[in-house]
Motif scaffolding. Structure first.
Motif, PDB file in Angstrom:
ATOM      1  N   TYR A  19       0.831  -1.217   0.000  1.00  0.00           N
ATOM      2  CA  TYR A  19       0.000   0.000   0.000  1.00  0.00           C
ATOM      3  C   TYR A  19       0.866   1.268   0.000  1.00  0.00           C
ATOM      4  CZ  TYR A  19       0.935   0.581   4.998  1.00  0.00           C
ATOM      5  OH  TYR A  19       1.559   0.784   6.196  1.00  0.00           O
ATOM      6  N   LYS A  20       2.122   1.134   0.520  1.00  0.00           N
ATOM      7  CA  LYS A  20       2.999   2.316   0.552  1.00  0.00           C
ATOM      8  C   LYS A  20       3.455   2.716  -0.858  1.00  0.00           C
ATOM      9  CE  LYS A  20       4.735   1.535   5.210  1.00  0.00           C
ATOM     10  NZ  LYS A  20       5.889   1.082   5.989  1.00  0.00           N
ATOM     11  N   ALA A  21       3.309   1.787  -1.819  1.00  0.00           N
ATOM     12  CA  ALA A  21       3.667   2.107  -3.206  1.00  0.00           C
ATOM     13  C   ALA A  21       2.770   3.238  -3.725  1.00  0.00           C
ATOM     14  CB  ALA A  21       3.548   0.880  -4.084  1.00  0.00           C
ATOM     15  N   CYS A  22       1.531   3.293  -3.210  1.00  0.00           N
ATOM     16  CA  CYS A  22       0.596   4.353  -3.645  1.00  0.00           C
ATOM     17  C   CYS A  22       1.160   5.722  -3.244  1.00  0.00           C
ATOM     18  CB  CYS A  22      -0.778   4.161  -3.019  1.00  0.00           C
ATOM     19  SG  CYS A  22      -1.489   2.557  -3.394  1.00  0.00           S
ATOM     20  N   GLU A  23       1.693   5.770  -2.035  1.00  0.00           N
ATOM     21  CA  GLU A  23       2.305   7.015  -1.530  1.00  0.00           C
ATOM     22  C   GLU A  23       3.538   7.376  -2.380  1.00  0.00           C
ATOM     23  OE1 GLU A  23       4.074   8.113   2.647  1.00  0.00           O
ATOM     24  OE2 GLU A  23       2.722   6.404   2.782  1.00  0.00           O
ATOM     25  N   LEU A  24       4.309   6.361  -2.744  1.00  0.00           N
ATOM     26  CA  LEU A  24       5.515   6.591  -3.551  1.00  0.00           C
ATOM     27  C   LEU A  24       5.136   7.149  -4.930  1.00  0.00           C
ATOM     28  CD1 LEU A  24       8.652   6.199  -3.726  1.00  0.00           C
ATOM     29  CD2 LEU A  24       8.183   3.983  -4.758  1.00  0.00           C
ATOM     30  N   ILE A  25       4.095   6.572  -5.514  1.00  0.00           N
ATOM     31  CA  ILE A  25       3.620   7.025  -6.837  1.00  0.00           C
ATOM     32  C   ILE A  25       3.220   8.502  -6.747  1.00  0.00           C
ATOM     33  CG2 ILE A  25       1.750   6.766  -8.537  1.00  0.00           C
ATOM     34  CD1 ILE A  25       1.734   3.712  -7.577  1.00  0.00           C
ATOM     35  N   ARG A  26       2.424   8.842  -5.713  1.00  0.00           N
ATOM     36  CA  ARG A  26       1.974  10.236  -5.538  1.00  0.00           C
ATOM     37  C   ARG A  26       3.168  11.169  -5.298  1.00  0.00           C
ATOM     38  NH1 ARG A  26      -0.857  12.539  -7.492  1.00  0.00           N
ATOM     39  NH2 ARG A  26      -1.726  13.962  -5.936  1.00  0.00           N
ATOM     40  N   HIS A  27       4.136  10.681  -4.550  1.00  0.00           N
ATOM     41  CA  HIS A  27       5.330  11.479  -4.245  1.00  0.00           C
ATOM     42  C   HIS A  27       6.055  11.870  -5.541  1.00  0.00           C
ATOM     43  CE1 HIS A  27       8.736  12.693  -1.626  1.00  0.00           C
ATOM     44  NE2 HIS A  27       9.500  12.229  -2.600  1.00  0.00           N
ATOM     45  N   PHE A  28       6.267  10.880  -6.419  1.00  0.00           N
ATOM     46  CA  PHE A  28       6.934  11.173  -7.698  1.00  0.00           C
ATOM     47  C   PHE A  28       6.075  12.107  -8.552  1.00  0.00           C
ATOM     48  CE2 PHE A  28       9.589   7.229  -7.117  1.00  0.00           C
ATOM     49  CZ  PHE A  28      10.817   7.854  -7.263  1.00  0.00           C
ATOM     50  N   GLN A  29       4.773  11.851  -8.557  1.00  0.00           N
ATOM     51  CA  GLN A  29       3.880  12.684  -9.388  1.00  0.00           C
ATOM     52  C   GLN A  29       3.875  14.130  -8.904  1.00  0.00           C
ATOM     53  OE1 GLN A  29       0.303  10.355  -8.969  1.00  0.00           O
ATOM     54  NE2 GLN A  29       0.505   9.482 -11.018  1.00  0.00           N
ATOM     55  N   LYS A  30       3.843  14.308  -7.562  1.00  0.00           N
ATOM     56  CA  LYS A  30       3.823  15.677  -7.024  1.00  0.00           C
ATOM     57  C   LYS A  30       5.082  16.428  -7.394  1.00  0.00           C
ATOM     58  CE  LYS A  30       0.946  14.820  -3.018  1.00  0.00           C
ATOM     59  NZ  LYS A  30       1.062  14.378  -1.642  1.00  0.00           N
ATOM     60  N   LYS A  31       6.182  15.682  -7.616  1.00  0.00           N
ATOM     61  CA  LYS A  31       7.433  16.339  -8.009  1.00  0.00           C
ATOM     62  C   LYS A  31       7.583  16.392  -9.526  1.00  0.00           C
ATOM     63  CE  LYS A  31       9.759  15.680  -3.693  1.00  0.00           C
ATOM     64  NZ  LYS A  31      11.059  15.625  -3.033  1.00  0.00           N
ATOM     65  N   GLY A  32       6.502  16.095 -10.245  1.00  0.00           N
ATOM     66  CA  GLY A  32       6.482  16.338 -11.690  1.00  0.00           C
ATOM     67  C   GLY A  32       6.713  15.136 -12.568  1.00  0.00           C
ATOM     68  N   ALA A  33       6.942  13.937 -11.991  1.00  0.00           N
ATOM     69  CA  ALA A  33       7.259  12.771 -12.823  1.00  0.00           C
ATOM     70  C   ALA A  33       6.011  12.167 -13.465  1.00  0.00           C
ATOM     71  CB  ALA A  33       7.946  11.703 -11.974  1.00  0.00           C
ATOM     72  N   GLU A  34       6.242  11.510 -14.618  1.00  0.00           N
ATOM     73  CA  GLU A  34       5.202  10.690 -15.227  1.00  0.00           C
ATOM     74  C   GLU A  34       5.423   9.270 -14.696  1.00  0.00           C
ATOM     75  OE1 GLU A  34       3.858   9.177 -19.636  1.00  0.00           O
ATOM     76  OE2 GLU A  34       5.318  10.804 -19.504  1.00  0.00           O
ATOM     77  N   VAL A  35       4.380   8.652 -14.154  1.00  0.00           N
ATOM     78  CA  VAL A  35       4.572   7.353 -13.488  1.00  0.00           C
ATOM     79  C   VAL A  35       3.712   6.259 -14.127  1.00  0.00           C
ATOM     80  CG1 VAL A  35       4.474   6.126 -11.269  1.00  0.00           C
ATOM     81  CG2 VAL A  35       5.021   8.573 -11.293  1.00  0.00           C
ATOM     82  N   ARG A  36       4.327   5.104 -14.308  1.00  0.00           N
ATOM     83  CA  ARG A  36       3.596   3.888 -14.702  1.00  0.00           C
ATOM     84  C   ARG A  36       3.834   2.831 -13.634  1.00  0.00           C
ATOM     85  NH1 ARG A  36       5.020   2.470 -20.976  1.00  0.00           N
ATOM     86  NH2 ARG A  36       4.075   4.313 -21.910  1.00  0.00           N
ATOM     87  N   VAL A  37       2.947   1.852 -13.563  1.00  0.00           N
ATOM     88  CA  VAL A  37       3.094   0.792 -12.556  1.00  0.00           C
ATOM     89  C   VAL A  37       3.036  -0.583 -13.212  1.00  0.00           C
ATOM     90  CG1 VAL A  37       1.984  -0.335 -10.578  1.00  0.00           C
ATOM     91  CG2 VAL A  37       2.168   2.151 -10.648  1.00  0.00           C
ATOM     92  N   THR A  38       3.969  -1.457 -12.782  1.00  0.00           N
ATOM     93  CA  THR A  38       3.785  -2.875 -13.023  1.00  0.00           C
ATOM     94  C   THR A  38       3.716  -3.528 -11.645  1.00  0.00           C
ATOM     95  OG1 THR A  38       4.788  -4.931 -13.793  1.00  0.00           O
ATOM     96  CG2 THR A  38       6.308  -3.103 -13.454  1.00  0.00           C
ATOM     97  N   ALA A  39       2.714  -4.356 -11.435  1.00  0.00           N
ATOM     98  CA  ALA A  39       2.548  -4.999 -10.130  1.00  0.00           C
ATOM     99  C   ALA A  39       2.505  -6.505 -10.347  1.00  0.00           C
ATOM    100  CB  ALA A  39       1.265  -4.517  -9.481  1.00  0.00           C
ATOM    101  N   THR A  40       3.183  -7.266  -9.491  1.00  0.00           N
ATOM    102  CA  THR A  40       3.146  -8.729  -9.651  1.00  0.00           C
ATOM    103  C   THR A  40       1.732  -9.216  -9.311  1.00  0.00           C
ATOM    104  OG1 THR A  40       3.757  -9.145  -7.360  1.00  0.00           O
ATOM    105  CG2 THR A  40       5.577  -8.941  -8.940  1.00  0.00           C
ATOM    106  N   PRO A  41       1.370 -10.413  -9.794  1.00  0.00           N
ATOM    107  CA  PRO A  41       0.043 -10.949  -9.427  1.00  0.00           C
ATOM    108  C   PRO A  41      -0.125 -10.993  -7.903  1.00  0.00           C
ATOM    109  CG  PRO A  41       0.969 -12.197 -11.245  1.00  0.00           C
ATOM    110  CD  PRO A  41       2.050 -11.260 -10.803  1.00  0.00           C
ATOM    111  N   SER A  42       0.949 -11.293  -7.154  1.00  0.00           N
ATOM    112  CA  SER A  42       0.832 -11.305  -5.675  1.00  0.00           C
ATOM    113  C   SER A  42       0.557  -9.910  -5.138  1.00  0.00           C
ATOM    114  CB  SER A  42       2.114 -11.814  -5.023  1.00  0.00           C
ATOM    115  OG  SER A  42       2.521 -12.997  -5.593  1.00  0.00           O
ATOM    116  N   ALA A  43       1.201  -8.885  -5.711  1.00  0.00           N
ATOM    117  CA  ALA A  43       0.986  -7.507  -5.248  1.00  0.00           C
ATOM    118  C   ALA A  43      -0.479  -7.130  -5.378  1.00  0.00           C
ATOM    119  CB  ALA A  43       1.859  -6.541  -6.044  1.00  0.00           C
TER     120      ALA A  43
END
Ligand code: FMN
Length: 389
Positions: A19-43
């Motif tokens: 769930y902390k990955a969501c915070e990480l994604i927002r953190h990068f986005q707030k600093k201007g990055a374009e973000v994509r996600v790949t998540a394992t089936p377990s994730a």
């Protein structure tokens, strides 16, 4: 913004910390990055695909067959400036070591040519297991960068190493992978914060410096490859990743600490707001209320910048800061000369304790660069790149 025009691929694996990955994604986005996600089936057992999809506005690829063409694991491997796996499970770390490609994340990782930023999160015993330790050490030898997990209470109730590293620290290591390394092999000393000049155990004279700019400079000096020592007056800020911090309180403490480290450093960045005066007397007991208004008599503190300007070797670079209420360029030029600096960064007082910074950089050969208004981290990077690139 610091991450403007940068592409970050976040890989999420099956950990209680997913769930902390969501915070990480927002953190990068707030600093201007374009973000994509790949998540394992377990994730995706921990956090739903829809959450990552909604956060990024992009498809979330997971199974090795996912994607329109089936070749997306190759196309996506070419896409990012940095690939960050956070949290990284023991299982995925083991797969990365042996090159297994049984899901989208591991397939992409094998096709990815640059160093991967890996932030493990797991139970302490799993983390300390020789198998995991060996897997990590092999991946480090291959050039991948690990953001060591923090110590603390884990979801399983045990205490120890294994908590996902702080989001800001993961971002700093990611930044390290995308920036050039002009400060590689250089020791950099940064001073930050506003000194406190006590006249009793709890009362002091200080100034409005938050320390943000000094901490941002320390973070950027690390990300540009420097070995950084941060001498900090009291602040509420977290030590930047990879930086050695020395805490001081008063101008005299800072003077002593700077002189101690001076012989061993190559670059000195004097950003602290050092008090010019200190109370002449110090009461060990808390001063009591009195009928008469108390008078605090002041005496002058040592001028650290001037002392360093006189003592520094030819091969050391001294960067000073000037915060002026008016006549910025003239005053900064004068300070550059008087204090024998190599570079001075000047700004008006309105940047104190603010989120944004703007000003000028003056070099001793007369060159001047204008710092356009931007957030303090971007400004710190702009200043260091203007001087060292
Ligand atoms: C509730 C729960 C929490 C888990 N937390 C972690 C964890 O924090 N770190 C870890 O390495 N494995 C953890 N696991 C085990 C992984 O989910 C498991 O090894 C899985 O196969 C990982 O798959 P992946 O690496 O493909 O994502 C957890 C399992 C469960 C059921």
């Amino acid at each position: 913004m610091l991450w403007k025009d940068k592409k970050v691929l976040v890989g999420v694996t099956g950990s209680i910390a997913s769930y902390k990955a969501c915070e990480l994604i927002r953190h990068f986005q707030k600093k201007g990055a374009e973000v994509r996600v790949t998540a394992t089936p377990s994730a995706l057992e921990f956090v739903g695909k829809l959450t990552f999809k909604a956060l990024t506005g992009e498809e979330v690829l997971s199974d090795w067959r996912d994607g329109k063409t089936g070749l997306e694991h190759i196309f996506w491997a070419r896409w990012p400036d940095v690939f960050v796996i956070a949290p990284a499970s023991a299982n995925t770390i083991a797969k990365l070591r042996i090159g297994l490609t049984d899901n989208f994340l591991t397939s992409l990782a094998l096709a990815y040519e640059k160093p991967i930023v890996i932030a493990p999160a797991m139970n302490t015993k799993m983390y300390k297991n020789p198998a995991t330790k060996e897997n990590i050490s092999v991946l480090k030898e291959r050039g991948h960068l690990f953001v060591e997990p923090a110590e603390g209470e884990l979801a399983c109730g045990e205490e120890g190493e294994g908590k996902l590293a702080n989001i800001e620290d993961i971002e700093t290591v990611a930044l390290y992978t995308v920036l050039p390394k002009p400060l590689k092999g250089k020791k950099v000393l940064v001073t930050a914060g506003g000194t406190r000049e006590h006249f009793d155990p709890i009362r002091y004279i200080s100034n409005a410096s938050s320390g943000q700019m000094g901490y941002a400079l320390a973070k950027m000096a690390y990300a540009l490859g420097g070995d950084v020592i941060l001498i900090s007056a009291p602040t509420c800020l977290k030590t930047p990743y990879g930086v050695k911090r020395i805490d001081v309180v008063s101008a005299i403490d800072m003077y002593e600490a700077v002189l101690k480290y001076l012989p061993e450093v190559d670059v000195i960045i004097m950003n602290a707001a050092v008090a010019d005066f200190r109370p002449k007397t110090f009461s060990k007991e808390k001063l009591k209320k009195a009928k008469e208004s108390p008078v605090v008599e002041l005496e002058t503190n040592p001028d650290i910048l001037k002392t360093i300007g006189e003592k520094k070797r030819e091969d050391q670079i001294l960067i000073g800061f000037a915060a002026e209420s008016s006549n910025l360029i003239e005053n900064a030029k004068d300070k550059l000369k008087r204090k024998k600096l190599d570079v001075i960064v000047g700004n008006l007082l309105d940047v104190f304790s603010k989120e944004t910074h703007k000003g000028i950089i003056l070099f001793k050969d007369g060159k001047m660069v204008e710092i356009p208004p931007m957030d303090k981290e971007s400004s710190a990077l702009f200043i260091l790149e203007s001087i060292f690139l």
